[in-house]
Design a protein around this motif. Structure first.
Motif, mmCIF file in Angstrom:
data_model
loop_
_atom_site.group_PDB
_atom_site.id
_atom_site.type_symbol
_atom_site.label_atom_id
_atom_site.label_comp_id
_atom_site.label_asym_id
_atom_site.label_seq_id
_atom_site.Cartn_x
_atom_site.Cartn_y
_atom_site.Cartn_z
ATOM 1 N N ALA A 151 32.818 -10.865 72.786
ATOM 2 C CA ALA A 151 33.087 -12.158 72.040
ATOM 3 C C ALA A 151 31.951 -12.782 71.347
ATOM 4 O O ALA A 151 30.915 -12.466 71.437
ATOM 5 C CB ALA A 151 33.725 -13.056 73.088
ATOM 6 N N TYR A 152 31.963 -13.831 70.755
ATOM 7 C CA TYR A 152 31.147 -14.681 70.060
ATOM 8 C C TYR A 152 30.576 -15.582 71.287
ATOM 9 O O TYR A 152 31.221 -15.970 72.183
ATOM 10 C CB TYR A 152 31.567 -15.261 68.862
ATOM 11 C CG TYR A 152 31.569 -14.723 67.651
ATOM 12 C CD1 TYR A 152 32.386 -13.220 67.739
ATOM 13 C CD2 TYR A 152 30.947 -14.848 66.610
ATOM 14 C CE1 TYR A 152 32.185 -12.406 66.500
ATOM 15 C CE2 TYR A 152 30.884 -13.899 65.440
ATOM 16 C CZ TYR A 152 31.579 -12.624 65.413
ATOM 17 O OH TYR A 152 31.372 -12.003 64.329
ATOM 18 N N VAL A 153 29.374 -15.904 71.052
ATOM 19 C CA VAL A 153 28.805 -16.702 72.076
ATOM 20 C C VAL A 153 28.004 -17.974 71.437
ATOM 21 O O VAL A 153 27.359 -17.644 70.593
ATOM 22 C CB VAL A 153 27.779 -16.051 72.994
ATOM 23 C CG1 VAL A 153 26.714 -16.822 73.678
ATOM 24 C CG2 VAL A 153 28.469 -15.222 73.454
ATOM 25 N N ILE A 181 37.692 -22.483 71.673
ATOM 26 C CA ILE A 181 36.361 -23.196 71.772
ATOM 27 C C ILE A 181 36.524 -24.598 72.397
ATOM 28 O O ILE A 181 37.360 -25.401 72.061
ATOM 29 C CB ILE A 181 35.563 -23.589 70.277
ATOM 30 C CG1 ILE A 181 35.420 -22.026 69.704
ATOM 31 C CG2 ILE A 181 34.387 -24.136 70.691
ATOM 32 C CD1 ILE A 181 34.719 -22.188 68.242
ATOM 33 N N ARG A 182 35.636 -24.770 73.509
ATOM 34 C CA ARG A 182 35.822 -26.044 74.347
ATOM 35 C C ARG A 182 34.569 -26.757 74.791
ATOM 36 O O ARG A 182 33.488 -25.991 74.695
ATOM 37 C CB ARG A 182 36.566 -25.815 75.520
ATOM 38 C CG ARG A 182 38.297 -25.324 75.381
ATOM 39 C CD ARG A 182 38.945 -26.365 75.157
ATOM 40 N NE ARG A 182 40.226 -26.070 75.118
ATOM 41 C CZ ARG A 182 40.994 -25.361 74.113
ATOM 42 N NH1 ARG A 182 40.305 -25.013 72.972
ATOM 43 N NH2 ARG A 182 42.028 -25.213 74.197
ATOM 44 N N PRO A 183 34.542 -27.953 75.170
ATOM 45 C CA PRO A 183 35.581 -28.660 75.408
ATOM 46 C C PRO A 183 36.367 -29.167 74.019
ATOM 47 O O PRO A 183 35.535 -29.406 72.916
ATOM 48 C CB PRO A 183 35.079 -29.977 76.079
ATOM 49 C CG PRO A 183 33.674 -30.040 75.709
ATOM 50 C CD PRO A 183 33.125 -28.526 75.435
ATOM 51 N N ILE A 232 32.657 -20.545 73.906
ATOM 52 C CA ILE A 232 33.664 -19.796 73.552
ATOM 53 C C ILE A 232 34.481 -19.073 74.587
ATOM 54 O O ILE A 232 33.641 -18.421 75.468
ATOM 55 C CB ILE A 232 33.183 -18.895 72.364
ATOM 56 C CG1 ILE A 232 32.531 -19.686 71.258
ATOM 57 C CG2 ILE A 232 34.449 -17.750 71.980
ATOM 58 C CD1 ILE A 232 31.733 -19.024 70.095
ATOM 59 N N ASP A 233 35.614 -19.124 74.579
ATOM 60 C CA ASP A 233 36.246 -18.377 75.934
ATOM 61 C C ASP A 233 36.252 -16.755 75.314
ATOM 62 O O ASP A 233 36.919 -16.221 74.208
ATOM 63 C CB ASP A 233 37.862 -18.895 75.812
ATOM 64 C CG ASP A 233 38.494 -18.404 77.050
ATOM 65 O OD1 ASP A 233 37.950 -17.265 77.782
ATOM 66 O OD2 ASP A 233 39.789 -18.860 77.195
ATOM 67 N N TRP A 264 32.028 -21.451 81.774
ATOM 68 C CA TRP A 264 32.746 -22.704 81.505
ATOM 69 C C TRP A 264 34.324 -22.619 81.752
ATOM 70 O O TRP A 264 34.860 -23.469 82.091
ATOM 71 C CB TRP A 264 32.235 -23.231 80.232
ATOM 72 C CG TRP A 264 32.511 -24.829 80.004
ATOM 73 C CD1 TRP A 264 31.620 -25.673 80.176
ATOM 74 C CD2 TRP A 264 33.765 -25.136 79.517
ATOM 75 N NE1 TRP A 264 32.214 -26.745 79.953
ATOM 76 C CE2 TRP A 264 33.416 -26.772 79.414
ATOM 77 C CE3 TRP A 264 35.025 -25.008 79.205
ATOM 78 C CZ2 TRP A 264 34.512 -27.368 79.231
ATOM 79 C CZ3 TRP A 264 35.914 -25.567 78.776
ATOM 80 C CH2 TRP A 264 35.733 -27.005 78.749
ATOM 81 N N PHE A 265 34.861 -21.601 81.525
ATOM 82 C CA PHE A 265 36.108 -21.312 81.434
ATOM 83 C C PHE A 265 36.808 -20.654 82.903
ATOM 84 O O PHE A 265 37.789 -20.644 82.995
ATOM 85 C CB PHE A 265 36.732 -20.358 80.416
ATOM 86 C CG PHE A 265 36.390 -20.726 79.072
ATOM 87 C CD1 PHE A 265 37.227 -21.470 78.342
ATOM 88 C CD2 PHE A 265 35.125 -20.629 78.380
ATOM 89 C CE1 PHE A 265 37.086 -22.085 77.267
ATOM 90 C CE2 PHE A 265 34.816 -20.968 77.044
ATOM 91 C CZ PHE A 265 35.860 -22.082 76.484
#
Ligand code: SF4
Ligand code: SF4
Length: 86
Positions: free
Chosen positions: A2-4, A24-26, A41-42, A81-82
């Protein structure tokens, strides 16, 4: 892969606005939205569309294999983060 999002992020939310996968969060519905110092990024939902790279004003988004060595740990920073089991 994934992208970071890495260290230069200034949390201006430009990437969040263009992401077609809503990964993308939060985001505005998260309690951290007002205070976030960087976004994440999740990796489970990123479709590698590349839109966030050109949207970012500070060059903070990388395709994971292209992360500079000093920021390689941001792949975990984003993924963690996820995590809901922490
Ligand atoms: S590469 Fe595309 S899907 Fe992945 S975070 Fe960026 S904008 Fe979203
Ligand atoms: S566009 Fe760049 S600086 Fe802005 S929130 Fe996204 S990664 Fe961070």
């Amino acid at each position: 892969m994934a992208y970071v999002i890495a260290a230069p992020c200034v949390a201006d939310y430009s990437c969040l606005e263009v992401c077609p996968a809503d990964c993308i969060r939060p985001g505005p519905d998260d309690p951290e939205f007002e205070t976030a110092e960087q976004l994440h990024i999740d990796p489970a939902n990123c479709i590698e569309c590349d839109s966030c790279v050109s949207a970012c004003p500070v060059g903070a988004v990388y395709d994971a294999p292209e992360l500079p060595p000093q920021w390689s740990h941001y792949e975990s920073v984003n993924a963690d983060w996820f995590r809901t089991d922490a």
